[in-house]
Design a protein around this motif. Structure first.
Motif, PDB file in Angstrom:
ATOM      1  N   ALA A   1       0.833  -1.200   0.000  1.00 35.28           N
ATOM      2  CA  ALA A   1       0.000   0.000   0.000  1.00 35.28           C
ATOM      3  C   ALA A   1       0.867   1.249   0.000  1.00 35.28           C
ATOM      4  O   ALA A   1       0.551   2.239  -0.690  1.00 35.28           O
ATOM      5  CB  ALA A   1      -0.935  -0.011   1.198  1.00 35.28           C
ATOM      6  N   GLN A   2       1.962   1.229   0.743  1.00 33.02           N
ATOM      7  CA  GLN A   2       2.865   2.375   0.764  1.00 33.02           C
ATOM      8  C   GLN A   2       3.514   2.594  -0.594  1.00 33.02           C
ATOM      9  O   GLN A   2       3.591   3.718  -1.079  1.00 33.02           O
ATOM     10  CB  GLN A   2       3.935   2.189   1.830  1.00 33.02           C
ATOM     11  N   ILE A   3       3.971   1.515  -1.222  1.00 35.52           N
ATOM     12  CA  ILE A   3       4.568   1.630  -2.571  1.00 35.52           C
ATOM     13  C   ILE A   3       3.535   2.178  -3.555  1.00 35.52           C
ATOM     14  O   ILE A   3       3.840   3.044  -4.376  1.00 35.52           O
ATOM     15  CB  ILE A   3       5.107   0.260  -3.047  1.00 35.52           C
ATOM     16  N   GLU A   4       2.308   1.691  -3.491  1.00 39.54           N
ATOM     17  CA  GLU A   4       1.267   2.170  -4.398  1.00 39.54           C
ATOM     18  C   GLU A   4       0.955   3.637  -4.158  1.00 39.54           C
ATOM     19  O   GLU A   4       0.723   4.390  -5.102  1.00 39.54           O
ATOM     20  CB  GLU A   4       0.013   1.309  -4.256  1.00 39.54           C
ATOM     21  N   ALA A   5       0.952   4.064  -2.894  1.00 41.86           N
ATOM     22  CA  ALA A   5       0.717   5.479  -2.594  1.00 41.86           C
ATOM     23  C   ALA A   5       1.846   6.336  -3.150  1.00 41.86           C
ATOM     24  O   ALA A   5       1.614   7.453  -3.632  1.00 41.86           O
ATOM     25  CB  ALA A   5       0.592   5.680  -1.083  1.00 41.86           C
ATOM     26  N   MET A   6       3.061   5.827  -3.128  1.00 44.60           N
ATOM     27  CA  MET A   6       4.213   6.568  -3.646  1.00 44.60           C
ATOM     28  C   MET A   6       4.145   6.741  -5.160  1.00 44.60           C
ATOM     29  O   MET A   6       4.720   7.679  -5.699  1.00 44.60           O
ATOM     30  CB  MET A   6       5.513   5.856  -3.286  1.00 44.60           C
ATOM     31  N   THR A   7       3.464   5.846  -5.847  1.00 48.98           N
ATOM     32  CA  THR A   7       3.390   5.965  -7.306  1.00 48.98           C
ATOM     33  C   THR A   7       2.645   7.230  -7.722  1.00 48.98           C
ATOM     34  O   THR A   7       2.796   7.681  -8.846  1.00 48.98           O
ATOM     35  CB  THR A   7       2.710   4.735  -7.941  1.00 48.98           C
ATOM     36  N   LEU A   8       1.862   7.814  -6.823  1.00 54.12           N
ATOM     37  CA  LEU A   8       1.143   9.045  -7.126  1.00 54.12           C
ATOM     38  C   LEU A   8       2.025  10.281  -6.962  1.00 54.12           C
ATOM     39  O   LEU A   8       1.658  11.369  -7.387  1.00 54.12           O
ATOM     40  CB  LEU A   8      -0.091   9.167  -6.221  1.00 54.12           C
ATOM     41  N   TRP A   9       3.172  10.126  -6.324  1.00 54.46           N
ATOM     42  CA  TRP A   9       4.076  11.257  -6.125  1.00 54.46           C
ATOM     43  C   TRP A   9       4.802  11.566  -7.428  1.00 54.46           C
ATOM     44  O   TRP A   9       5.023  10.688  -8.266  1.00 54.46           O
ATOM     45  CB  TRP A   9       5.109  10.953  -5.047  1.00 54.46           C
ATOM     46  N   THR A  10       5.229  12.813  -7.576  1.00 55.41           N
ATOM     47  CA  THR A  10       6.049  13.158  -8.738  1.00 55.41           C
ATOM     48  C   THR A  10       7.460  12.647  -8.483  1.00 55.41           C
ATOM     49  O   THR A  10       7.893  12.490  -7.340  1.00 55.41           O
ATOM     50  CB  THR A  10       6.083  14.690  -8.954  1.00 55.41           C
ATOM     51  N   ARG A  11       8.168  12.433  -9.553  1.00 51.90           N
ATOM     52  CA  ARG A  11       9.528  11.893  -9.419  1.00 51.90           C
ATOM     53  C   ARG A  11      10.488  12.877  -8.752  1.00 51.90           C
ATOM     54  O   ARG A  11      11.540  12.506  -8.283  1.00 51.90           O
ATOM     55  CB  ARG A  11      10.053  11.464 -10.776  1.00 51.90           C
ATOM     56  N   THR A  12      10.115  14.143  -8.726  1.00 55.55           N
ATOM     57  CA  THR A  12      10.968  15.152  -8.100  1.00 55.55           C
ATOM     58  C   THR A  12      10.508  15.494  -6.685  1.00 55.55           C
ATOM     59  O   THR A  12      11.023  16.429  -6.079  1.00 55.55           O
ATOM     60  CB  THR A  12      10.980  16.436  -8.952  1.00 55.55           C
ATOM     61  N   ASP A  13       9.547  14.773  -6.175  1.00 55.75           N
ATOM     62  CA  ASP A  13       9.058  15.019  -4.810  1.00 55.75           C
ATOM     63  C   ASP A  13      10.211  14.927  -3.820  1.00 55.75           C
ATOM     64  O   ASP A  13      11.089  14.071  -3.941  1.00 55.75           O
ATOM     65  CB  ASP A  13       7.984  13.962  -4.472  1.00 55.75           C
ATOM     66  N   ALA A  14      10.219  15.805  -2.825  1.00 54.26           N
ATOM     67  CA  ALA A  14      11.316  15.846  -1.837  1.00 54.26           C
ATOM     68  C   ALA A  14      11.458  14.525  -1.095  1.00 54.26           C
ATOM     69  O   ALA A  14      12.557  14.156  -0.678  1.00 54.26           O
ATOM     70  CB  ALA A  14      11.080  16.982  -0.849  1.00 54.26           C
ATOM     71  N   GLN A  15      10.376  13.808  -0.929  1.00 58.88           N
ATOM     72  CA  GLN A  15      10.448  12.528  -0.214  1.00 58.88           C
ATOM     73  C   GLN A  15      11.103  11.435  -1.051  1.00 58.88           C
ATOM     74  O   GLN A  15      11.418  10.375  -0.535  1.00 58.88           O
ATOM     75  CB  GLN A  15       9.056  12.088   0.226  1.00 58.88           C
ATOM     76  N   LEU A  16      11.290  11.696  -2.335  1.00 59.65           N
ATOM     77  CA  LEU A  16      11.983  10.730  -3.194  1.00 59.65           C
ATOM     78  C   LEU A  16      13.410  11.174  -3.494  1.00 59.65           C
ATOM     79  O   LEU A  16      14.053  10.652  -4.403  1.00 59.65           O
ATOM     80  CB  LEU A  16      11.209  10.518  -4.497  1.00 59.65           C
ATOM     81  N   ALA A  17      13.925  12.128  -2.711  1.00 59.08           N
ATOM     82  CA  ALA A  17      15.307  12.580  -2.897  1.00 59.08           C
ATOM     83  C   ALA A  17      16.259  11.521  -2.354  1.00 59.08           C
ATOM     84  O   ALA A  17      15.938  10.799  -1.396  1.00 59.08           O
ATOM     85  CB  ALA A  17      15.532  13.903  -2.176  1.00 59.08           C
ATOM     86  N   PHE A  18      17.451  11.430  -2.963  1.00 54.02           N
ATOM     87  CA  PHE A  18      18.446  10.459  -2.507  1.00 54.02           C
ATOM     88  C   PHE A  18      18.763  10.679  -1.033  1.00 54.02           C
ATOM     89  O   PHE A  18      18.936  11.804  -0.579  1.00 54.02           O
ATOM     90  CB  PHE A  18      19.733  10.564  -3.320  1.00 54.02           C
ATOM     91  N   GLY A  19      18.824   9.615  -0.302  1.00 52.78           N
ATOM     92  CA  GLY A  19      19.172   9.680   1.115  1.00 52.78           C
ATOM     93  C   GLY A  19      17.995   9.928   2.030  1.00 52.78           C
ATOM     94  O   GLY A  19      18.160   9.944   3.249  1.00 52.78           O
ATOM     95  N   TYR A  20      16.801  10.135   1.473  1.00 53.40           N
ATOM     96  CA  TYR A  20      15.644  10.402   2.329  1.00 53.40           C
ATOM     97  C   TYR A  20      15.273   9.140   3.095  1.00 53.40           C
ATOM     98  O   TYR A  20      15.221   8.050   2.546  1.00 53.40           O
ATOM     99  CB  TYR A  20      14.443  10.881   1.509  1.00 53.40           C
ATOM    100  N   ARG A  21      15.049   9.277   4.388  1.00 52.85           N
ATOM    101  CA  ARG A  21      14.573   8.175   5.224  1.00 52.85           C
ATOM    102  C   ARG A  21      13.338   8.679   5.952  1.00 52.85           C
ATOM    103  O   ARG A  21      13.402   9.677   6.661  1.00 52.85           O
ATOM    104  CB  ARG A  21      15.643   7.744   6.216  1.00 52.85           C
ATOM    105  N   SER A  22      12.244   7.995   5.765  1.00 44.87           N
ATOM    106  CA  SER A  22      10.985   8.439   6.351  1.00 44.87           C
ATOM    107  C   SER A  22      10.997   8.261   7.864  1.00 44.87           C
ATOM    108  O   SER A  22      11.687   7.390   8.393  1.00 44.87           O
ATOM    109  CB  SER A  22       9.822   7.634   5.773  1.00 44.87           C
ATOM    110  N   PRO A  23      10.222   9.075   8.554  1.00 49.07           N
ATOM    111  CA  PRO A  23      10.037   8.800   9.982  1.00 49.07           C
ATOM    112  C   PRO A  23       9.202   7.527  10.136  1.00 49.07           C
ATOM    113  O   PRO A  23       8.443   7.156   9.248  1.00 49.07           O
ATOM    114  CB  PRO A  23       9.282  10.029  10.485  1.00 49.07           C
ATOM    115  N   SER A  24       9.356   6.871  11.262  1.00 46.33           N
ATOM    116  CA  SER A  24       8.592   5.639  11.511  1.00 46.33           C
ATOM    117  C   SER A  24       7.116   5.971  11.672  1.00 46.33           C
ATOM    118  O   SER A  24       6.758   6.913  12.370  1.00 46.33           O
ATOM    119  CB  SER A  24       9.087   4.955  12.784  1.00 46.33           C
ATOM    120  N   THR A  25       6.288   5.190  10.990  1.00 44.79           N
ATOM    121  CA  THR A  25       4.844   5.303  11.182  1.00 44.79           C
ATOM    122  C   THR A  25       4.358   3.991  11.765  1.00 44.79           C
ATOM    123  O   THR A  25       4.940   2.937  11.516  1.00 44.79           O
ATOM    124  CB  THR A  25       4.128   5.593   9.846  1.00 44.79           C
TER     125      THR A  25
END
Length: 132
Positions: free
Chosen positions: A52-76
């Protein structure tokens, strides 16, 4: 001729002991089987959470800040059947395959769901490559 009127006390105790051992073994195997079913059920739910998380990410643009190299999400929290079972995170790293021309800008996103069940830590990971 021998006087045979029934079973002896020794035979009765031996049969009872064997029966008790068999019932205890059977009860133990049911408990182990149930814990394996529970573990599989939570693992399947964790995999669904990662998908579900991967599918939600497919809606993001490729330049979204959360898809920047080195980004690590906070724990949910990873919630299953109304209980918080563990955490979910994702991580973005560069991915380059020297055998594929033009792959230097690919982004590798790994979603990991971790939980603890019966004092045993467990996790599932799912990954996807994003084109620039």
């Amino acid at each position: 001729m021998l006087n045979e009127r029934g079973i002896s006390l020794i035979e009765a105790l031996t049969a009872a002991t064997i029966s008790v051992i068999a019932v205890i073994g059977l009860a133990y195997s049911f408990g182990v089987g149930r814990s394996l079913v529970d573990r599989y059920e939570i693992a399947r739910a964790a995999m669904g959470e990662a998908q579900a998380q991967i599918e939600a990410m497919t809606l993001w643009t490729r330049t979204d800040a959360q898809l920047a190299f080195g980004y690590r999400s906070p724990s949910t929290p990873f919630v299953y059947q109304g209980l918080t079972r563990g955490t979910s995170t994702w991580n973005v790293t560069p991915w380059d395959d020297p055998t594929l021309p033009g792959s230097a800008n690919l982004k590798r996103v790994v979603v990991t769901v971790r939980w603890t069940q019966s004092a045993r830590p467990d996790s599932v990971s799912l990954e996807r490559l994003w084109l620039p």
